[in-house]
Each structure stands twice: as structure tokens, then as C-alpha cells.
Scaffold this active site. Structure first.
Site, PDB file in Angstrom:
ATOM      1  N   HIS A   9      31.068 -30.887  11.215  1.00  0.00           N
ATOM      2  CA  HIS A   9      30.997 -30.845   9.758  1.00  0.00           C
ATOM      3  C   HIS A   9      29.621 -30.389   9.291  1.00  0.00           C
ATOM      4  CE1 HIS A   9      34.899 -32.951   9.207  1.00  0.00           C
ATOM      5  NE2 HIS A   9      34.610 -33.370  10.424  1.00  0.00           N
ATOM      6  N   GLU A  55       8.716 -27.274  26.101  1.00  0.00           N
ATOM      7  CA  GLU A  55       7.349 -27.298  26.661  1.00  0.00           C
ATOM      8  C   GLU A  55       7.287 -26.679  28.043  1.00  0.00           C
ATOM      9  OE1 GLU A  55       5.406 -31.143  26.622  1.00  0.00           O
ATOM     10  OE2 GLU A  55       4.568 -30.718  24.655  1.00  0.00           O
ATOM     11  N   LYS A  88      -4.769 -28.781  18.812  1.00  0.00           N
ATOM     12  CA  LYS A  88      -5.568 -29.985  19.055  1.00  0.00           C
ATOM     13  C   LYS A  88      -7.017 -29.766  18.657  1.00  0.00           C
ATOM     14  CE  LYS A  88      -3.107 -32.245  22.865  1.00  0.00           C
ATOM     15  NZ  LYS A  88      -3.174 -32.572  24.294  1.00  0.00           N
TER      16      LYS A  88
END
Lengths: 461, 461
Positions: free
Chosen positions: A315, A289, A429
Site C-alpha cells: 500500500h 558501507e 566527520k
């Protein structure tokens, strides 16, 4: 006991094919350090960068402690309603500083923590089922005081609290929000709720050392003095005028040069510690951000912060790290001493080939894997740095938090962007508001889908 | 009820500045599909790619069910000792298919699961403290039968079991390993332990539908018939000769073209679902270990698989995704119907501005955020695909697992590498053995550190 940074393996100059920072470029960065530091200091002095001064905040800390003492032993559960910067720091510190798996005794001593950081009904409903209102404290955290996810959760839990407790619901809600903006502050005032302030000049992703993280910490029993002392120490080291003694400036400058000069666009934080694993997610938000931005000239910049946990991801991801593109800068977090370390026992008959493990501790095995993996990546020509923690405790973790935050602030200077805003989340938004808005959910969905998403030049399979 | 793939937003051709696959390149990929498919089918028929045929494995499934029925109600805890491919699939399916937060009733019905996927003493010691040997079943999983992390854990828990239970320890250990290689198989045989086989032609990261994942699933009560049925359906769709109807070939080809032709080197799997969040980690191993390789000509290839979880990471990573470099390909996982969805209540007095949330469900909010974020990223010129699940259950998740595995196999064909080995992890293993080996831990550490790690051209700060 402080942290050390070894960034030598970030530098180029090893075997043919190594990717790294050219030492002459780092000399140039060193010459620019004074200017970047002066810019940050000026912003701090003008009151923009509140996170620098959180370690010295005595009044809110005293209020938090008074409140925690007042409710001690009263709640079995602490439920944080928060997302992003209101959740990630608390989750990381809980993993690092609370006992990872409680025995029965400590379970009784300290409340359980739930962080409701999503609106998936499985998560929200699960917490609703297990957290008995009568023994649960809800900490509603939203800097803006209007976060859709957090407020929708709050509406649900508030209804449940009122149904179960009547007017006493007020003793089960504590609010952490801005001093003025948003819907939460006036609501808290109107009902006389206990509340704390996120300072206006502290952004969500820089707020872990504000009441956002300190209140859960006080309830869960973290050593807040040591956390803030470590953070203060880390900050002071990261304000050093001497570039070669400033870990944040070195770390940020190497990352910036790797990204812009050497094609190393990805930053992998690689803690060899179960307790530090969630620092990765906190750091992802901090870097993504803050540095993922359009520059004033319209250039898209910002590294991709990525995570791995040792030894587990040996792994999973080390194959790619070793043989795939050299576009990743690794920062290993090595822990020298592990809490409650245990010796690996002698193998029984039939497993004698495991004798090489016996007599060493699990901590030694983990440390050997950390060194071995770093060595292998170095020999594969991949740039890495090493941050060493003498042990994991509130002080060392506090110092690391501040290193990361100040390094990110330096990153803003280096990229020439504002590290403290987030304009790129607005479009999503607004579209959400549209989809959820007064014009009707289905109608809005059809309209938005009709714009580009359903442009089916190729059919859906 | 099956999955759909919409990859239209992976394609270029939108507003200026969009990054995507040129449709003419996809035509070319379509023309190569028959060859890639024939190559995979030939490998399958020669017995190399065992994961294709796991959905039809009746004998091991029957044996697993018999064993699970035999021990039903006997164990409060199932502890998986495993790492990488022996852990990630079980963790992902547990999150998706077991109730996320149990109520008291279901807690009594099904054992708790612990997956010990690291050697950090905090994790190992925590499980040692909370898992009472008398009521705990340990599932030791290692395909090679010699994994250092898993075997060191096994030595510790074996000692604890013997101390607590004497000879009855044998009823508390079940082994999942290769039929022949490694130390675990002869040890299991010598002690008459219950054991299951990881087929030799199934690599760890492709083993989730083998006894590696099925045994924990049987003990935890997942619907294994639906899981395998969904996987079989997914596999068959992903073997389609028609390129435009083959989701794995389309997904893999778009990813490959984005990586090699459009500079989109990072793949972000972005589930909008709390239950699907750990599929991200499973997918990271699958893609990273399979495709992160040196080609026969010595080229370093392989995308960086990265994850985000909706809606949570809108408050963490979407700023970077929207405004940062267009080097990321997104695959959204959208869930149409959520289990036990709940309505967001009407706001009380003082919170009236939240009225737009009231009356919608949490699932609708999550779905609106999924669509809105995808729309915003599309409008920012970022390539994305959309996989839609009608709901999250064993059948749809099984289908997704197979889509990912077959797409990864296609990826091996497209990059011209072997997707089924992992030579790049050997250097680190050898260095670890050196550090842990007979010549003495400290001496080896000094030797290895002396090679390059301590080359301090710049001092450590």
C-alpha cells in the site's frame, strides 16, 4: 530447519521485456567462484575477517552469560548508547527475537530495551526522563571508543548516574569497545567497569554476533546458542566450493550482474514479516558501507540498498515497483510458519462479502500476499529472489545474518573494492569537528557555510 | 515562522564532476510553470484534487472535536486499524507532534497509540493482548471500505469487543471511510457507529489532513488549528505564479530534471531530526505511488524515494552517498531550534579529549552534523537541497506536508502521468484474492505457483 534461496526469477529469459541476469553471465560468474572464495578464505586465515569466526567464540560468550546471570532481575531498563553498527543489529534482533508487545508478565521478567541511536535532544532527553538511574543499565558501545554521538550521550547519562547514585554509578555502566584504541577502554579500566571487547578484526557492521549484539541479547533472553549455531550453519553453507549450492555467492553474483550488466542499481529487501522488518535497516548499512566505494581506478560503484515490508508496503511502494523503472532487484523473505497464528473470524451480518477471509489465518493471508506480490512483479518483468525461512527464530535469523554478511564479502570481491573500510565518511566527520571545534562554533559555521553552501546563485524561497 | 528551501546545491556548475541541474534547463522549466500551475488549478476547480482544500474543512473538524471531547479521558488506548495512506500520516505526525517518550504524567493524560499496519499475527496478536477492550477505542480506517488487511483485523477485534463488552462494543469503534462505497459505511450506519468521511476526491496518500489523520490527532492532543494553518500557508506558497518563489514547483522541477536529464533516479529525504524520521515513510508512499507509473506511451517512469535519518545514517549510508554512484538527490531537513535542548556536560578525568563537545548542546551537535554532511556531499559533487524548519511544531510540519503533496502534484504534470491513481497494485490484489478465494487456498496456491514462480531452471539452494 534451514533457509532456502530461490533465485530463478533473478534470471532473464521470461516474457519479452523482462530484466534479469543472462544465464551465460551466471555461468561465467560460476567459473570465477573458486578465485573469489580462495581470496576470502585467505583473508580469513590471515586474521582480517573476524566475523567469520564469531560463532565459535566461547570465552566472551561465557563472560557475557556470567555477567547477565549476575545482574538478572536487577534492572528494569537496558539502555544501549550506540549508533550504526553498534545499534542496528541489536535493534533488528530485538524486533525478531524479543516478544514484540509484552504482556504484563513478560514485562516484569525482562528489562525494556532503549537504543539511543541519535543525538536529537528529544530522543536523548526522553530516555533520560523514563530510565530511572537506579534501575537502569547503560551499555556504552563504540568500537573506536571515540564516536562523537555515543560519547556525548555517555557524558550526559554519566552525570545523571553520578548525581543519583554516587560511587555506585560504576555498577550501572558496561562498556563494549576495542581492546586498546579509543578513550573508553582506559576509562573502563581506571574505574573497574565491566567491559567487553569488539575484536579489532570485526568491523562495526559485521559485529552483531560479537559482544555488541550478544550482551544485549543475554540481558533480554535471546537464545544465543541457537543464534550462533544458525550463523555457523549459514557460514558453512556460504563457504561451499560448489557455486550452485552456495547461497551467498549466488545472491551476490546475481546482484552484481544485475547492477553492472542490466541497469538494476537498487536492491530491495522485502521481508513479509513484522518481526524481520528491522533486518532491512541492518542490511542497508551492511551493503551501503561495504559496497558503496570508489574502485582503485576511481569508478563510483555500489547498489542502493532499499527496504520494503510486506504486506504494509503493498500500500505504499508496489505501484512504483510494478510500473516504474525496472532498476530494482527484489529479495522477498517468506516465513512459512508464524508464531501464535490466529484464525480470521466469520464476518457478522452486513460484512458477508469478507467471507473469503474467514477461516484462514493471518499468517496465511500474509503468505498469500507475499506470493501474489512476487508473482505480480515477476509478471511485470521485474527480477526477484525468494529466501524462505521455515519460521522466525534465533537459528534462522542467525543463518540469514551470516548469508548477508558473506554475500557482502563476496560483493567486495566482485566489485574489486575493499568491503571492510569506510573512507567516505571522513570528510563529514572532519567538518563536524571543525564546526564543534576549539575555534568557536559560530565562527566555524560561518566559515564552512561560506565555502559553497551559501553560494546562492538562486535565492532561497 | 515558515520553511525555507535552498536548492542551489541541486544545480550543476561547481567543481568538475558535479552532477546537477543545468541552470538553462531550469529556465526552461520556469517557462512551463504557468501551464503546469493552470492545469493543477483547473483540476482543483473541477473538484478532482480535494487535498488542496482540506485546511478549510470546518464541519468535519468541528465534528471530530466534539467527538474527541465527548470521549476524553475514557480510553487508555487508541488503536488505528489501517494501512498505507490510512496509517503513514498518523504515524509521522505522532512521531513529530506527540511527546516521543512520555513521562508518567502525560501518559495518564493522553491515550497510547497503536497503528496496526500489517497482518502479521505477531503484531495483530500483540495489540490484542495489550489493548484491554474496555479501555480501548478502535479507529477503523479504509477509504475503499474493503481493504483486506484492515477488514481482517477488524473482524478479529470486533469479535474480541463483543465477547468482552456485549452490545457496548459499539462505543469502542469509530469508522473513517468513504461516504458511500465499500462495506464499512453501511455497517457503521446499521449499528449507529460514530463515523467520519474520507472525501471521495482525496486519495489515501493525500488524506493525512482529512479525518484520517485529524481524528487520531484530536484524541492525542495535537494542535490541529496550527497544523491546518501551516498547511494552508504552505499550499498558498506552492500555488505562487512566480516560479522562483514557489517551493513545490522548484523542488519538483529540480527533481524531475535530475531524474530525466542527469541520471539521478533516486530521491533521498534526509531529516536531521528524530521527530521527523517517519515523514520519510509517509513521503515514500506519496512519491512512489503518485509518480511510479507507465506513461501514456508505455514508458516506465518515477524516481525511487529513499530515506535516511541524521545523524544516525551517517554511520550507515553516508559512505555510499559520498563515494558511490551519483544517482541520488538529497533533500536535507534542518531544524534550527530543538525542543528541550540540553548541554553536553564537561568530561570527567580520563575523557578530556571529549572537551570539544562540552558546553555545546545536543541540538548544536546535530545541526553541525547536518551542515557538515551536506558540505561533504556537496564537495563530493552530489546534488542536494536544504529545507530549513525554524522548529518542529504542528505549523511547520503542516507546511512541509503540503509542500510535499503539491510538489508531487507538480511531478505528475512534469512526467505527464496521472499522479492520483494506482493501477499497478491491482495484479497483486487479484492474485491475493485468488490465493484466498473460494476455490480453496491450497489449490489456488498450487495453480499460481505453477505459472512462473516454480520455473526452476536453477535449483533452490
Amino acid at each position: 530447519m534451514t533457509l532456502t534461496l530461490d533465485y530463478t526469477c533473478f534470471l532473464s529469459g521470461g516474457p519479452q521485456g523482462d530484466v534479469g541476469v543472462d544465464p551465460s553471465q551466471l555461468e561465467l560468474a560460476a567459473s570465477q567462484h573458486a578465485g573469489h572464495l580462495a581470496s576470502l578464505v585467505a583473508k580469513r586465515e590471515s586474521g582480517q575477517l573476524g566475523f567469520f569466526d564469531l560463532p565459535e567464540q566461547r570465552a566472551p560468550l561465557d563472560a557475557i552469560r556470567n555477567y547477565a546471570a549476575q545482574v538478572e532481575g536487577r534492572f528494569e531498563n537496558v539502555v544501549v548508547l550506540g549508533i550504526g553498527g553498534s545499534a542496528l543489529g541489536t535493534q533488528a534482533l530485538h524486533a525478531a527475537l524479543s516478544p514484540v508487545l509484552h504482556d504484563n508478565r513478560s514485562q516484569r521478567q525482562r528489562p525494556r530495551l532503549f537504543v539511543v541511536d541519535n543525538v536529537d535532544p528529544v530522543l536523548v532527553g526522553g530516555v533520560l526522563r523514563v530510565a530511572n538511574p537506579g534501575t537502569t543499565l547503560f551499555n556504552v558501545i563504540s568500537k573506536s571508543g571515540s564516536t562523537a554521538e555515543t560519547m556525548s550521550q555517555f557524558l550526559l547519562f554519566l552525570e545523571a548516574l553520578k548525581a543519583a547514585l554516587g560511587d555506585a554509578w560504576r555498577e550501572h555502566v558496561v562498556v563494549t569497545t576495542d581492546a586498546e584504541q579509543g578513550f573508553l577502554r582506559p576509562f573502563a579500566d581506571a574505574h573497574g567497569l565491566q567491559s567487553f571487547v569488539v575484536p579489532a578484526n570485526v568491523g562495526g557492521r559485521f559485529s552483531v554476533l560479537s559482544p555488541v549484539g550478544l550482551l544485549p541479547g543475554a540481558l533480554l533472553g535471546w537464545d544465543l546458542d541457537a543464534l550462533l549455531e544458525g550463523a555457523a550453519r549459514g557460514r558453512d553453507r556460504c563457504l561451499a566450493a560448489d557455486f550452485s549450492a552456495n547461497p551467498a555467492a549466488l545472491w551476490a553474483s546475481c546482484h552484481h550482474l544485475l547492477d553492472t550488466q542490466a541497469g538494476v542499481h537498487n536492491q530491495v529487501l522485502f521481508p513479509y514479516s513484522h518481526r524481520l522488518r528491522l533486518l532491512v535497516d541492518w542490511n542497508v548499512q551492511l551493503v551501503a558501507e561495504s559496497l558503496g566505494k570508489l574502485t582503485p581506478s576511481g569508478e563510483r560503484v555500489g547498489p542502493l540498498p532499499h527496504g520494503a515490508v510486506g504486506a504494509t508496503d503493498q500500500h505504499s511502494q508496489v505501484q512504483l515497483f510494478a510500473e516504474g523503472p525496472r532498476d530494482k532487484a527484489f529479495t522477498f523473505l517468506r516465513v512459512m510458519n508464524h508464531l501464535d497464528d490466529m484464525v480470521i473470524p466469520e464476518p457478522p451480518e452486513g460484512l458477508g462479502e469478507l467471507g473469503y477471509l474467514a477461516g484462514k489465518t493471518f499468517g496465511q493471508l500474509l503468505d498469500a500476499e507475499c506470493q501474489a506480490t512476487r508473482l505480480a512483479l515477476t509478471d511485470a518483468g521485474c527480477p526477484s529472489a525468494l529466501i524462505t525461512l521455515p519460521h522466525v527464530d534465533a537459528s534462522t535469523v542467525g543463518e540469514f545474518l551470516m548469508w548477508s554478511m558473506v554475500a557482502t564479502a563476496f560483493g567486495g570481491e566482485l566489485y574489486g573494492i575493499n568491503a571492510f573500510d569506510q573512507p567516505g565518511v571522513e570528510a563529514g566527520k572532519i567538518a563536524t569537528y571543525g564546526l564543534m571545534g576549539r575555534a568557536g562554533f559560530e565562527a566555524e559555521r560561518a566559515r564552512v557555510e561560506g565555502s559553497r553552501i551559501s553560494d546562492d546563485r538562486y535565492r532561497v524561497v
